[in-house]
Design a protein around this motif. Structure first.
Motif, PDB file in Angstrom:
ATOM      1  N   HIS A  64      -1.542  -0.601  -0.281  1.00 22.16           N
ATOM      2  CA  HIS A  64      -0.532  -1.010   0.687  1.00 22.16           C
ATOM      3  C   HIS A  64      -0.604  -0.169   1.962  1.00 22.16           C
ATOM      4  O   HIS A  64      -1.069   0.974   1.943  1.00 22.16           O
ATOM      5  CB  HIS A  64       0.868  -0.845   0.080  1.00 22.16           C
ATOM      6  N   ASP A  67       4.564   1.967   4.238  1.00 26.76           N
ATOM      7  CA  ASP A  67       5.849   1.362   4.548  1.00 26.76           C
ATOM      8  C   ASP A  67       6.966   2.388   4.372  1.00 26.76           C
ATOM      9  O   ASP A  67       6.723   3.588   4.258  1.00 26.76           O
ATOM     10  CB  ASP A  67       6.082   0.126   3.671  1.00 26.76           C
ATOM     11  N   ARG A  68       8.187   1.918   4.353  1.00 26.10           N
ATOM     12  CA  ARG A  68       9.321   2.843   4.272  1.00 26.10           C
ATOM     13  C   ARG A  68       9.285   3.679   2.988  1.00 26.10           C
ATOM     14  O   ARG A  68       9.610   4.869   3.004  1.00 26.10           O
ATOM     15  CB  ARG A  68      10.634   2.054   4.354  1.00 26.10           C
ATOM     16  N   THR A  88       8.239   0.939  11.198  1.00 26.14           N
ATOM     17  CA  THR A  88       8.415   0.524   9.809  1.00 26.14           C
ATOM     18  C   THR A  88       9.257  -0.741   9.681  1.00 26.14           C
ATOM     19  O   THR A  88       9.362  -1.289   8.589  1.00 26.14           O
ATOM     20  CB  THR A  88       9.058   1.648   8.974  1.00 26.14           C
ATOM     21  N   TYR A  93       3.795  -2.192   9.439  1.00 23.53           N
ATOM     22  CA  TYR A  93       4.061  -1.239   8.370  1.00 23.53           C
ATOM     23  C   TYR A  93       4.881  -1.884   7.260  1.00 23.53           C
ATOM     24  O   TYR A  93       5.739  -1.239   6.663  1.00 23.53           O
ATOM     25  CB  TYR A  93       4.801  -0.017   8.933  1.00 23.53           C
ATOM     26  N   SER A  94       4.592  -3.155   6.973  1.00 19.66           N
ATOM     27  CA  SER A  94       5.280  -3.871   5.896  1.00 19.66           C
ATOM     28  C   SER A  94       4.251  -4.438   4.936  1.00 19.66           C
ATOM     29  O   SER A  94       3.090  -4.662   5.308  1.00 19.66           O
ATOM     30  CB  SER A  94       6.132  -5.009   6.466  1.00 19.66           C
ATOM     31  N   ASN A  95       4.685  -4.673   3.722  1.00 20.43           N
ATOM     32  CA  ASN A  95       3.802  -5.198   2.679  1.00 20.43           C
ATOM     33  C   ASN A  95       4.396  -6.450   2.048  1.00 20.43           C
ATOM     34  O   ASN A  95       5.595  -6.731   2.175  1.00 20.43           O
ATOM     35  CB  ASN A  95       3.589  -4.139   1.591  1.00 20.43           C
ATOM     36  N   ASP A  98       7.649  -9.258   2.822  1.00 20.98           N
ATOM     37  CA  ASP A  98       8.184  -8.854   4.128  1.00 20.98           C
ATOM     38  C   ASP A  98       7.121  -8.989   5.211  1.00 20.98           C
ATOM     39  O   ASP A  98       7.395  -9.478   6.320  1.00 20.98           O
ATOM     40  CB  ASP A  98       8.681  -7.411   4.082  1.00 20.98           C
ATOM     41  N   HIS A  99       5.907  -8.565   4.902  1.00 25.23           N
ATOM     42  CA  HIS A  99       4.825  -8.685   5.875  1.00 25.23           C
ATOM     43  C   HIS A  99       4.539 -10.154   6.193  1.00 25.23           C
ATOM     44  O   HIS A  99       4.414 -10.533   7.369  1.00 25.23           O
ATOM     45  CB  HIS A  99       3.560  -8.013   5.343  1.00 25.23           C
ATOM     46  N   GLU A 240      14.274  -5.493  12.748  1.00 23.46           N
ATOM     47  CA  GLU A 240      12.972  -6.160  12.689  1.00 23.46           C
ATOM     48  C   GLU A 240      12.647  -6.851  14.006  1.00 23.46           C
ATOM     49  O   GLU A 240      11.482  -6.885  14.422  1.00 23.46           O
ATOM     50  CB  GLU A 240      12.966  -7.164  11.539  1.00 23.46           C
ATOM     51  N   HIS A 360      -3.634  -7.811   6.615  1.00 20.53           N
ATOM     52  CA  HIS A 360      -3.219  -7.112   7.836  1.00 20.53           C
ATOM     53  C   HIS A 360      -4.260  -7.237   8.950  1.00 20.53           C
ATOM     54  O   HIS A 360      -4.194  -6.474   9.927  1.00 20.53           O
ATOM     55  CB  HIS A 360      -2.942  -5.639   7.533  1.00 20.53           C
TER      56      HIS A 360
END
Length: 412
Positions: A64, A67-68, A88, A93-95, A98-99, A240, A360
């Motif tokens: 990943h 992320d946070r 983030t 920076y999301s997976n 959410d990504h 976001e 990504h």
């Protein structure tokens, strides 16, 4: 290829943390590669320089982006920095879901048909900037091609896509550059605090634009994202929305600026390539691809193992952190003949990893390629006697690396 310097991994990374090391990191990449394409940098840490391992890591769903959750483990104080909170809150920076959700909201603006439709916009903006350079050169002084062309063009284009006022473009460059240092880690607290201040300014600016689009919708990405936030905040929260706008602006101009700047630098160092860019309409495609391999704007990214996995037979236990040096992978001698030679004729596969790979993969890659393919021949045709008046100077950055200044005599 020169023999790599005999350094430990610790010594090589320490050197990359210095200004001198960042000005020319490639010998240090070879020193790291000497420890293996996939080397252990301590407990729970791997560094990847090999092309195959890097490509596999970028595509592995168990690896990943940071992320946070990863920030909480590695840097518990990160939430006190608005620049890091913005990153983030973005697709960068999301997976997982959410990504995908965040990427889908902006993705329609970067489809191949949409990007092709921007070609005329890029050409018109490039010509306006070249006219401006001509006026500036009339005073008899060199013109900084980074400040006046390589930076202004992509910020104007992404500003048009997003719907930002043209008169704010110079401010965008300085503000976004200050924020972008947050991606280089936390080794310089003062730079991170400057990034926070710039992000706070940018968030206030975005807030004004969002309010304006609520009153006066337009055919731009800002209107679309504002409507998504207002219509269903759970689909796009306020944080976001701010993070997405920030990433689209910073990623949409800085990396393309560096791509164009590198293209100018290489062309002026290789007169036959400059001539071909002026005279052969199709040469720019291969030339830009080789810039991406040889001198990419993005050098490094990171991943962490959300579950146990393996890379080319090497176990990667859950929790492992990986540093992926894509600029080194692009010069892997197992995949590229004479990798330290700039050669647009090499073509074929494998392609460079400069835009990443997998979920990504850079959303704006087609637009960046389009801008460089249009900008470089146009610049060299307008000023066929273009010459450097001083050596180019790199910014003191590592993760995203490019020219800060490059003064030129236009010769026209």
């Amino acid at each position: 290829m020169p023999e790599p310097v005999a350094l430990s991994l610790t010594e090589a990374f320490a050197a990359l943390g210095t200004r001198r090391g960042r000005q020319d990191p490639y010998p240090l990449y070879e020193a790291i590669r000497a420890h293996g394409d996939l080397a252990r940098r301590g407990p729970g840490r791997l560094v990847v320089t090999g092309y195959d391992a890097c490509a596999r890591a970028l595509r592995d769903p168990r690896l990943h982006v940071q992320d946070r959750t990863a920030y909480d483990a590695a840097y518990p104080a990160w939430r006190s920095h608005s620049s890091l909170r913005a990153f983030t809150s973005s697709m960068l920076y999301s997976n997982g879901p959410d990504h995908s959700r965040l990427r889908s909201l902006a993705g329609f603006a970067f489809t191949p048909p949409r990007v092709r439709d921007l070609a005329q916009v890029v050409e018109d903006m490039a010509d306006r900037l070249l006219d401006r350079m001509t006026r500036l050169a009339a005073a008899g002084e060199p013109v900084d091609v980074i400040a006046e062309f390589a930076s202004r063009l992509p910020v104007a284009v992404i500003g048009a896509v997003l719907g930002f006022p043209e008169e704010d473009q110079v401010w965008f460059r300085e503000t976004a550059s200050a924020i972008a240092v947050a991606t280089d880690g936390f080794s310089d607290p003062s730079a991170l605090h400057r990034a926070d201040a710039a992000m706070d300014d940018l968030a206030r600016y975005f807030g004004v634009l969002v309010d304006d689009r609520r009153r006066r919708p337009a055919d731009d990405l800002l209107t679309t994202l504002t409507a998504a936030h207002d219509g269903e905040p759970r689909r796009l929260s306020h944080e976001e929305l701010m993070g997405t706008l920030m990433v689209l602006l910073t990623a949409g101009f800085e990396t393309t600026s560096f791509l164009i700047g590198h293209g100018v630098m290489i062309a002026l160092d290789h007169a036959p390539y400059a001539r071909r860019l002026r005279e052969e309409p199709d040469f720019a495609d291969a030339y830009v691809e080789e810039i991406l391999r040889y001198e990419p704007p993005v050098h490094v990214t990171s991943r962490f193992a959300a579950d146990d996995t393996e890379l080319l037979g090497t176990a990667v236990p859950r929790g492992t952190r990986l540093t992926l040096i894509m600029a080194a992978a692009n010069r892997d001698p197992l995949r590229f003949t004479a990798p330290d030679r700039f050669d647009p004729a090499r073509g074929g596969s494998p392609g460079p990893l400069s835009f990443g790979a997998g979920p990504h993969y850079c959303l704006g890659a087609p637009l960046a390629r389009l801008e460089a393919r249009i900008a470089l021949p146009r610049l060299l045709r307008r000023f066929p006697r273009l010459a450097a008046s001083a050596p180019p100077v790199y910014r003191d950055r590592w993760v995203v690396r490019g020219l800060d200044t490059y003064p030129l005599v236009l010769g026209a």
